[in-house]
Design a protein around this motif. Structure first.
Motif, PDB file in Angstrom:
ATOM      1  N   SER A 174       0.063  -1.694  -0.073  1.00 52.32           N
ATOM      2  CA  SER A 174       0.058  -0.202   0.361  1.00 52.32           C
ATOM      3  C   SER A 174       0.750   1.448  -0.311  1.00 52.32           C
ATOM      4  CB  SER A 174      -0.699   0.006   1.279  1.00 52.32           C
ATOM      5  OG  SER A 174      -1.440   1.146   1.347  1.00 52.32           O
ATOM      6  N   ALA A 175       0.670   2.202  -1.461  1.00 52.44           N
ATOM      7  CA  ALA A 175       1.093   3.445  -0.898  1.00 52.44           C
ATOM      8  C   ALA A 175       1.744   3.827   0.229  1.00 52.44           C
ATOM      9  CB  ALA A 175       0.978   4.398  -1.930  1.00 52.44           C
ATOM     10  N   ALA A 230       0.823   3.063   3.287  1.00 55.03           N
ATOM     11  CA  ALA A 230       0.915   2.262   4.582  1.00 55.03           C
ATOM     12  C   ALA A 230       2.796   2.326   3.957  1.00 55.03           C
ATOM     13  CB  ALA A 230       0.822   1.117   4.234  1.00 55.03           C
ATOM     14  N   LEU A 231       2.842   2.474   3.126  1.00 57.67           N
ATOM     15  CA  LEU A 231       4.615   2.430   2.941  1.00 57.67           C
ATOM     16  C   LEU A 231       5.367   4.017   3.274  1.00 57.67           C
ATOM     17  CD1 LEU A 231       7.291   1.402   1.849  1.00 57.67           C
ATOM     18  CD2 LEU A 231       7.014   1.748  -0.367  1.00 57.67           C
ATOM     19  N   ALA A 232       4.508   4.699   3.439  1.00 54.40           N
ATOM     20  CA  ALA A 232       4.848   6.077   3.177  1.00 54.40           C
ATOM     21  C   ALA A 232       5.078   6.508   4.723  1.00 54.40           C
ATOM     22  CB  ALA A 232       4.055   6.900   2.799  1.00 54.40           C
ATOM     23  N   SER A 233       3.298   5.320   5.234  1.00 60.52           N
ATOM     24  CA  SER A 233       3.865   6.456   6.540  1.00 60.52           C
ATOM     25  C   SER A 233       4.941   5.457   7.246  1.00 60.52           C
ATOM     26  CB  SER A 233       2.299   5.600   7.876  1.00 60.52           C
ATOM     27  OG  SER A 233       1.370   6.370   7.155  1.00 60.52           O
ATOM     28  N   PHE A 234       5.310   3.891   6.911  1.00 63.44           N
ATOM     29  CA  PHE A 234       6.215   2.959   7.511  1.00 63.44           C
ATOM     30  C   PHE A 234       7.711   4.295   7.577  1.00 63.44           C
ATOM     31  CE2 PHE A 234       9.924   0.374   6.763  1.00 63.44           C
ATOM     32  CZ  PHE A 234       9.565  -0.564   7.753  1.00 63.44           C
ATOM     33  N   ALA A 235       8.220   4.738   5.960  1.00 63.10           N
ATOM     34  CA  ALA A 235       9.356   5.385   5.729  1.00 63.10           C
ATOM     35  C   ALA A 235       8.923   6.927   6.555  1.00 63.10           C
ATOM     36  CB  ALA A 235       9.258   5.928   4.792  1.00 63.10           C
ATOM     37  N   LYS A 236       8.168   6.982   6.505  1.00 64.62           N
ATOM     38  CA  LYS A 236       8.034   8.139   8.025  1.00 64.62           C
ATOM     39  C   LYS A 236       8.443   8.214   9.416  1.00 64.62           C
ATOM     40  CE  LYS A 236       5.414  12.808   8.720  1.00 64.62           C
ATOM     41  NZ  LYS A 236       3.780  13.135   8.433  1.00 64.62           N
ATOM     42  N   GLU A 237       7.872   6.898   9.939  1.00 65.95           N
ATOM     43  CA  GLU A 237       8.061   6.056  11.090  1.00 65.95           C
ATOM     44  C   GLU A 237       9.078   5.842  11.380  1.00 65.95           C
ATOM     45  OE1 GLU A 237       5.073   3.403  11.952  1.00 65.95           O
ATOM     46  OE2 GLU A 237       3.279   5.365  11.636  1.00 65.95           O
ATOM     47  N   ARG A 238       9.846   5.973  10.454  1.00 67.08           N
ATOM     48  CA  ARG A 238      10.861   4.942   9.892  1.00 67.08           C
ATOM     49  C   ARG A 238      12.762   6.055  10.481  1.00 67.08           C
ATOM     50  NH1 ARG A 238      11.795  -0.634  10.850  1.00 67.08           N
ATOM     51  NH2 ARG A 238      10.343  -1.016  12.189  1.00 67.08           N
ATOM     52  N   GLY A 239      11.824   6.624   9.682  1.00 64.45           N
ATOM     53  CA  GLY A 239      13.179   8.315  10.009  1.00 64.45           C
ATOM     54  C   GLY A 239      13.852   7.897   8.551  1.00 64.45           C
ATOM     55  N   TYR A 240      13.115   7.380   7.873  1.00 70.31           N
ATOM     56  CA  TYR A 240      13.992   7.365   6.409  1.00 70.31           C
ATOM     57  C   TYR A 240      14.281   8.969   5.748  1.00 70.31           C
ATOM     58  CZ  TYR A 240      13.752   2.381   6.733  1.00 70.31           C
ATOM     59  OH  TYR A 240      14.448   0.918   7.107  1.00 70.31           O
ATOM     60  N   THR A 241      14.753   9.656   5.002  1.00 72.84           N
ATOM     61  CA  THR A 241      15.636  10.349   4.092  1.00 72.84           C
ATOM     62  C   THR A 241      14.374  10.251   2.687  1.00 72.84           C
ATOM     63  OG1 THR A 241      17.685  10.278   4.131  1.00 72.84           O
ATOM     64  CG2 THR A 241      17.122  11.745   6.055  1.00 72.84           C
ATOM     65  N   HIS A 242      15.452   9.032   2.542  1.00 73.77           N
ATOM     66  CA  HIS A 242      15.361   8.436   0.689  1.00 73.77           C
ATOM     67  C   HIS A 242      14.188   7.334   0.955  1.00 73.77           C
ATOM     68  CE1 HIS A 242      18.684  11.430   1.265  1.00 73.77           C
ATOM     69  NE2 HIS A 242      18.426  11.560  -0.112  1.00 73.77           N
ATOM     70  N   VAL A 243      13.663   7.830  -0.223  1.00 74.41           N
ATOM     71  CA  VAL A 243      12.696   6.693  -0.448  1.00 74.41           C
ATOM     72  C   VAL A 243      12.847   6.296  -2.149  1.00 74.41           C
ATOM     73  CG1 VAL A 243      10.581   4.838  -0.989  1.00 74.41           C
ATOM     74  CG2 VAL A 243      10.590   6.255   1.137  1.00 74.41           C
ATOM     75  N   LEU A 244      14.118   4.630  -2.568  1.00 68.92           N
ATOM     76  CA  LEU A 244      13.909   4.655  -3.921  1.00 68.92           C
ATOM     77  C   LEU A 244      14.046   3.209  -4.786  1.00 68.92           C
ATOM     78  CD1 LEU A 244      17.929   6.222  -3.463  1.00 68.92           C
ATOM     79  CD2 LEU A 244      15.757   7.302  -4.266  1.00 68.92           C
ATOM     80  N   GLU A 260      -0.978  -5.105   2.435  1.00 70.96           N
ATOM     81  CA  GLU A 260      -1.303  -5.626   1.023  1.00 70.96           C
ATOM     82  C   GLU A 260      -2.401  -4.498   0.893  1.00 70.96           C
ATOM     83  OE1 GLU A 260      -0.595  -7.785  -2.428  1.00 70.96           O
ATOM     84  OE2 GLU A 260       0.842  -8.186   0.007  1.00 70.96           O
ATOM     85  N   ASP A 261      -2.280  -4.215  -0.514  1.00 73.78           N
ATOM     86  CA  ASP A 261      -3.257  -2.976  -1.401  1.00 73.78           C
ATOM     87  C   ASP A 261      -3.203  -4.306  -2.913  1.00 73.78           C
ATOM     88  OD1 ASP A 261      -4.983  -1.655  -2.153  1.00 73.78           O
ATOM     89  OD2 ASP A 261      -3.242   0.249  -2.564  1.00 73.78           O
ATOM     90  N   ALA A 262      -4.805  -5.026  -2.491  1.00 69.89           N
ATOM     91  CA  ALA A 262      -4.856  -5.303  -3.410  1.00 69.89           C
ATOM     92  C   ALA A 262      -4.999  -4.607  -4.906  1.00 69.89           C
ATOM     93  CB  ALA A 262      -6.675  -6.109  -3.312  1.00 69.89           C
ATOM     94  N   LEU A 263      -5.706  -3.484  -5.315  1.00 72.21           N
ATOM     95  CA  LEU A 263      -5.661  -3.229  -6.218  1.00 72.21           C
ATOM     96  C   LEU A 263      -4.060  -2.119  -6.579  1.00 72.21           C
ATOM     97  CD1 LEU A 263      -8.688  -0.614  -5.247  1.00 72.21           C
ATOM     98  CD2 LEU A 263      -8.145  -2.817  -6.698  1.00 72.21           C
ATOM     99  N   ALA A 264      -3.261  -2.069  -5.844  1.00 74.69           N
ATOM    100  CA  ALA A 264      -1.790  -1.737  -5.493  1.00 74.69           C
ATOM    101  C   ALA A 264      -0.986  -2.807  -6.834  1.00 74.69           C
ATOM    102  CB  ALA A 264      -0.742  -1.624  -4.707  1.00 74.69           C
ATOM    103  N   PRO A 265       0.139  -2.481  -7.569  1.00 73.13           N
ATOM    104  CA  PRO A 265       0.821  -3.032  -8.773  1.00 73.13           C
ATOM    105  C   PRO A 265       1.955  -4.235  -7.875  1.00 73.13           C
ATOM    106  CG  PRO A 265       1.723  -0.681  -8.633  1.00 73.13           C
ATOM    107  CD  PRO A 265       0.680  -1.224  -7.407  1.00 73.13           C
ATOM    108  N   THR A 266       2.146  -5.339  -8.440  1.00 69.26           N
ATOM    109  CA  THR A 266       3.115  -6.102  -7.968  1.00 69.26           C
ATOM    110  C   THR A 266       4.304  -5.602  -8.443  1.00 69.26           C
ATOM    111  OG1 THR A 266       1.867  -7.843  -8.346  1.00 69.26           O
ATOM    112  CG2 THR A 266       3.791  -8.545  -8.172  1.00 69.26           C
ATOM    113  N   VAL A 267       5.286  -5.674  -7.094  1.00 66.42           N
ATOM    114  CA  VAL A 267       6.927  -5.181  -7.326  1.00 66.42           C
ATOM    115  C   VAL A 267       7.527  -6.343  -8.221  1.00 66.42           C
ATOM    116  CG1 VAL A 267       6.622  -3.088  -5.825  1.00 66.42           C
ATOM    117  CG2 VAL A 267       6.964  -5.745  -4.857  1.00 66.42           C
ATOM    118  N   VAL A 268       7.111  -6.634  -9.603  1.00 68.69           N
ATOM    119  CA  VAL A 268       7.979  -7.518  -9.949  1.00 68.69           C
ATOM    120  C   VAL A 268       8.521  -6.704 -11.494  1.00 68.69           C
ATOM    121  CG1 VAL A 268       6.174  -8.220 -11.777  1.00 68.69           C
ATOM    122  CG2 VAL A 268       8.268  -9.724 -11.132  1.00 68.69           C
ATOM    123  N   ALA A 269       9.774  -7.035 -11.402  1.00 71.23           N
ATOM    124  CA  ALA A 269      10.647  -6.457 -12.890  1.00 71.23           C
ATOM    125  C   ALA A 269       9.816  -6.700 -13.708  1.00 71.23           C
ATOM    126  CB  ALA A 269      12.006  -7.205 -12.512  1.00 71.23           C
TER     127      ALA A 269
END
Length: 343
Positions: A94-95, A97-111, A199-208
């Motif tokens: 989930s976008a 949830a991923l943003a919240s996780f990055a913010k809570e953990r104090g990440y300065t960059h998400v790539l 998980e977000d059923a509507l989100a894209p699968t992170v696959v190459a």
């Protein structure tokens, strides 16, 4: 001459460049008073249990910024040189949830590496963090300054971010791949932590790109990182004729992939995951074979940094011959089977 202006919390100026694929060899500048940079790299899998080659390139970019954590889909084994922590997450994160996780953990960059799935996911993550994404990064100047191409690669923009979190995508061909310490070993590596990201059923699968669950156990190169790319254009006439290019690519082994021009994709011959060009994949293989491709600037911007370019076209005036190292003026339906046979 430089032009400089402010764009939504960013400072941007451009400079001309004669070629794409600027590497990131520069080190971080002194950043006294700033918090320690930490990067969360969102990994893609290769259709099986390993991370994609594009993800390994994204890790290299992240290492030039600061400490690196790798978020891998559940069931994927990863032990990558330079990564301090491996986190297990969902295949369809989930976008928000991923943003919240990055913010809570104090990440300065998400790539993430540039791909169809990251193009869908990362702008949503940036929106949730109220950040302007920096896409298609080809160089790292320091933790807040990055290089990206503009105008079909005819100019390189230096983009400076000023927000608390930078969200970006990395062009895989612009960075060396970090060493995958699992590759070829076959051993399972447990993650250091399971990330609390739903998980977000509507989100894209992170696959190459070009991979799916059916790819497991099959060695097949990613188009964006393949050492050999055989591409077909409008001259192929139909999707069935792309089987000739599959046969030709197979002669180069597991390191080869088949691509296409936008004209071929728009005509419905192949899927858009095979498109090479400004609005598709940017590739820089050791060998690029252009079959039945005229050489529009939109296509050239996606492949002109290939080390060796071979063009096959019956039109001797086709623009593709201006960038080709070797050119063959011939009917592709005669030349390709003969070339395949001789290889």
């Amino acid at each position: 001459r430089r032009r400089r202006r402010s764009v939504k919390g960013m400072f941007l100026w451009s400079r001309s460049s004669s070629r794409l694929g600027v590497s990131s060899s520069s080190s971080l500048s002194s950043s006294g008073g700033r918090r320690f940079a930490s990067c969360l790299v969102v990994a893609e899998h290769d259709g099986g249990s390993a991370v994609s080659a594009g993800t390994l390139a994204a890790v290299t970019a992240a290492k030039a910024i600061g400490d690196v954590s790798l978020l891998v889909p559940s069931g994927v084994s990863a032990k990558v040189e330079g990564v301090s922590k491996v986190l297990a997450g969902p295949s369809r994160p989930s976008a928000k949830a991923l943003a919240s996780f990055a913010k809570e953990r104090g990440y300065t960059h998400v790539l993430a590496a540039v791909s169809s799935s990251s193009k869908a996911l990362m702008p949503r993550v940036a929106a949730a963090l109220d950040a302007s994404p920096v896409t298609d990064v080809i160089g790292v100047v320091d933790e807040s300054t990055f290089l990206r191409p503009m105008y079909a690669g005819n100019a390189i923009a230096t983009v400076r971010t000023s927000g608390p979190v930078m969200v970006g995508t990395v062009r895989p061909t612009a960075f060396e791949k970090a060493a995958d310490l699992v590759d070829g070993g076959g051993q399972a590596v447990s993650p250091d932590e399971v990330a609390d990201i739903p998980e977000d059923a509507l989100a894209p699968t992170v696959v190459a790109d070009g991979k799916d669950a059916s790819s497991a156990g099959k060695k097949k190169a990613d188009l964006a990182t393949a050492k050999v790319v055989v591409s077909g254009g409008r001259g192929m006439k139909s999707g069935d004729n792309f089987a000739m290019l599959d046969d030709l690519a197979a002669k180069f082994g597991d390191s080869a992939a088949v691509g296409a021009s936008r004209a071929a994709v728009d005509a419905g011959m192949v899927g858009n995951e095979k498109q090479v060009g400004q609005t598709g994949k940017v590739v820089a293989p050791d060998l690029y074979v252009a079959v039945g491709i005229s050489g529009a600037i939109q296509h050239l911007s996606g492949m002109k940094d290939s080390k060796c370019i071979v063009a096959i076209n019956k039109d001797a005036e086709a623009p593709i011959f201006q960038v080709a190292d070797y050119g063959l003026v011939a009917d592709l339906f005669d030349a390709v089977p003969e070339l395949t046979e001789k290889l």
